[in-house]
Design a protein around this motif. Structure first.
Motif, mmCIF file in Angstrom:
data_model
loop_
_atom_site.group_PDB
_atom_site.id
_atom_site.type_symbol
_atom_site.label_atom_id
_atom_site.label_comp_id
_atom_site.label_asym_id
_atom_site.label_seq_id
_atom_site.Cartn_x
_atom_site.Cartn_y
_atom_site.Cartn_z
ATOM 1 N N THR A 83 -5.823 -9.530 8.613
ATOM 2 C CA THR A 83 -5.157 -8.299 9.019
ATOM 3 C C THR A 83 -4.466 -7.652 7.825
ATOM 4 N N VAL A 94 -6.912 3.259 9.118
ATOM 5 C CA VAL A 94 -8.043 2.408 9.489
ATOM 6 C C VAL A 94 -9.147 3.296 10.046
ATOM 7 N N ALA A 143 -6.065 3.911 14.435
ATOM 8 C CA ALA A 143 -7.433 3.834 13.936
ATOM 9 C C ALA A 143 -8.234 5.071 14.316
ATOM 10 N N THR A 148 -9.851 -8.050 10.895
ATOM 11 C CA THR A 148 -8.479 -8.361 11.281
ATOM 12 C C THR A 148 -8.476 -9.748 11.920
ATOM 13 N N ARG A 162 -12.871 2.951 11.692
ATOM 14 C CA ARG A 162 -13.710 1.913 12.287
ATOM 15 C C ARG A 162 -15.031 2.477 12.798
ATOM 16 N N VAL A 204 -12.772 -4.450 14.059
ATOM 17 C CA VAL A 204 -11.534 -3.726 14.332
ATOM 18 C C VAL A 204 -11.462 -3.399 15.816
ATOM 19 N N PRO A 205 -10.495 -3.941 16.547
ATOM 20 C CA PRO A 205 -10.382 -3.634 17.980
ATOM 21 C C PRO A 205 -10.187 -2.145 18.222
ATOM 22 N N GLU A 206 -10.761 -1.675 19.312
ATOM 23 C CA GLU A 206 -10.680 -0.253 19.641
ATOM 24 C C GLU A 206 -9.245 0.205 19.807
ATOM 25 N N GLU A 207 -8.370 -0.693 20.274
ATOM 26 C CA GLU A 207 -6.980 -0.315 20.544
ATOM 27 C C GLU A 207 -6.094 -0.393 19.302
ATOM 28 N N THR A 208 -6.660 -0.615 18.126
ATOM 29 C CA THR A 208 -5.859 -0.692 16.906
ATOM 30 C C THR A 208 -5.070 0.604 16.710
#
Length: 235
Positions: free
Chosen positions: A171, A178, A194, A104, A180, A187-191
């Motif tokens: 992105t 998603v 996800a 992203t 991850r 990929v950020p944990e807060e996506t």
């Protein structure tokens, strides 16, 4: 024309797209599992990967065009890993899209020489022995698939693609699920939405096949709009 592998003859169609350094062999277990769920599964070798010809002038658009020509026009489910996700996103309009540890944000800008050094080194280090030492939790066939893919990997194709797409926003533009890796670099944990597979690395399904397929199947079975991702969580 791209090289493809197929499993199943079901009424639904699934397309599987690998990331850089891999090829269609990475789906050796995922493909048959989806076939058992009523899919005709088509896994591609992107240009410069597996048994597909190199593409020394590769761009996302050129690769996307080759992908469109290699798979059925109507796709029910697309599963794309890492950088394969934005090629699939440019080529396909599936009913449901699964992004697997897909990048992203803006891509790195690096000169061709730097990319060459990075991927020549990565290719040389992706031997069966090295993979066995680094990934003891992977199935032996996972390691064999990656080692064989590295032998066939064309560095020039990858470098052309990465230089052409430097600075491009990776992105995903199409909504979907998603999945991850735990501690993902991409990929950020807060996506939102996800699903994190605990203990998994970038090749999320290797060594965590059951958890990975559970997330895919839960998403595939949803009765709500395909545009809505599943609620996030950890597996």
């Amino acid at each position: 024309m791209l090289n493809v592998r197929e499993w199943g003859t079901g009424p639904k169609t699934a397309v599987l797209v690998h990331g850089i350094l891999s090829d269609s062999g990475c789906w050796w277990r995922v493909g048959p599992d989806l076939a058992s769920r009523g899919y005709r599964v088509v896994a591609v070798d992107l240009p410069g990967h597996g048994r597909s010809a190199p593409m020394p002038d590769a761009t996302v658009e050129r690769m996307a065009q080759e992908l469109r020509l290699a798979v059925p026009a109507e796709v029910d489910l697309a599963v794309a890993h890492s950088m394969g996700s934005f090629i699939a996103g440019a080529a396909l309009a599936p009913s449901r899209f699964v992004y697997v540890d897909a990048p992203t944000g803006a891509g790195h800008r690096m000169p061709a020489e730097a990319w060459w050094g990075t991927y020549e080194k990565a290719k040389s280090r992706r031997t069966l022995e090295a993979l066995t030492d680094k990934h003891p939790g992977w199935d032996v066939f996972d390691r064999e698939a990656e080692a064989e893919a590295a032998k066939l990997f064309d560095v020039e194709t990858a470098v052309a693609l990465l230089v052409a797409s430097g600075g491009r926003d990776y992105t995903p533009t199409r909504p979907g699920l998603v999945i991850r890796a735990e501690g993902s670099r991409f990929v950020p944990e807060e996506t939102p939405g996800a699903v994190t597979i605990r203990g998994a690395d970038h090749h999320v399904w290797y060594g965590h096949h059951d958890e990975f397929m559970a997330a895919v199947c839960e998403f595939e079975e949803q009765k709500n709009s395909p545009a809505n991702p599943v609620d996030g969580g950890e597996q």
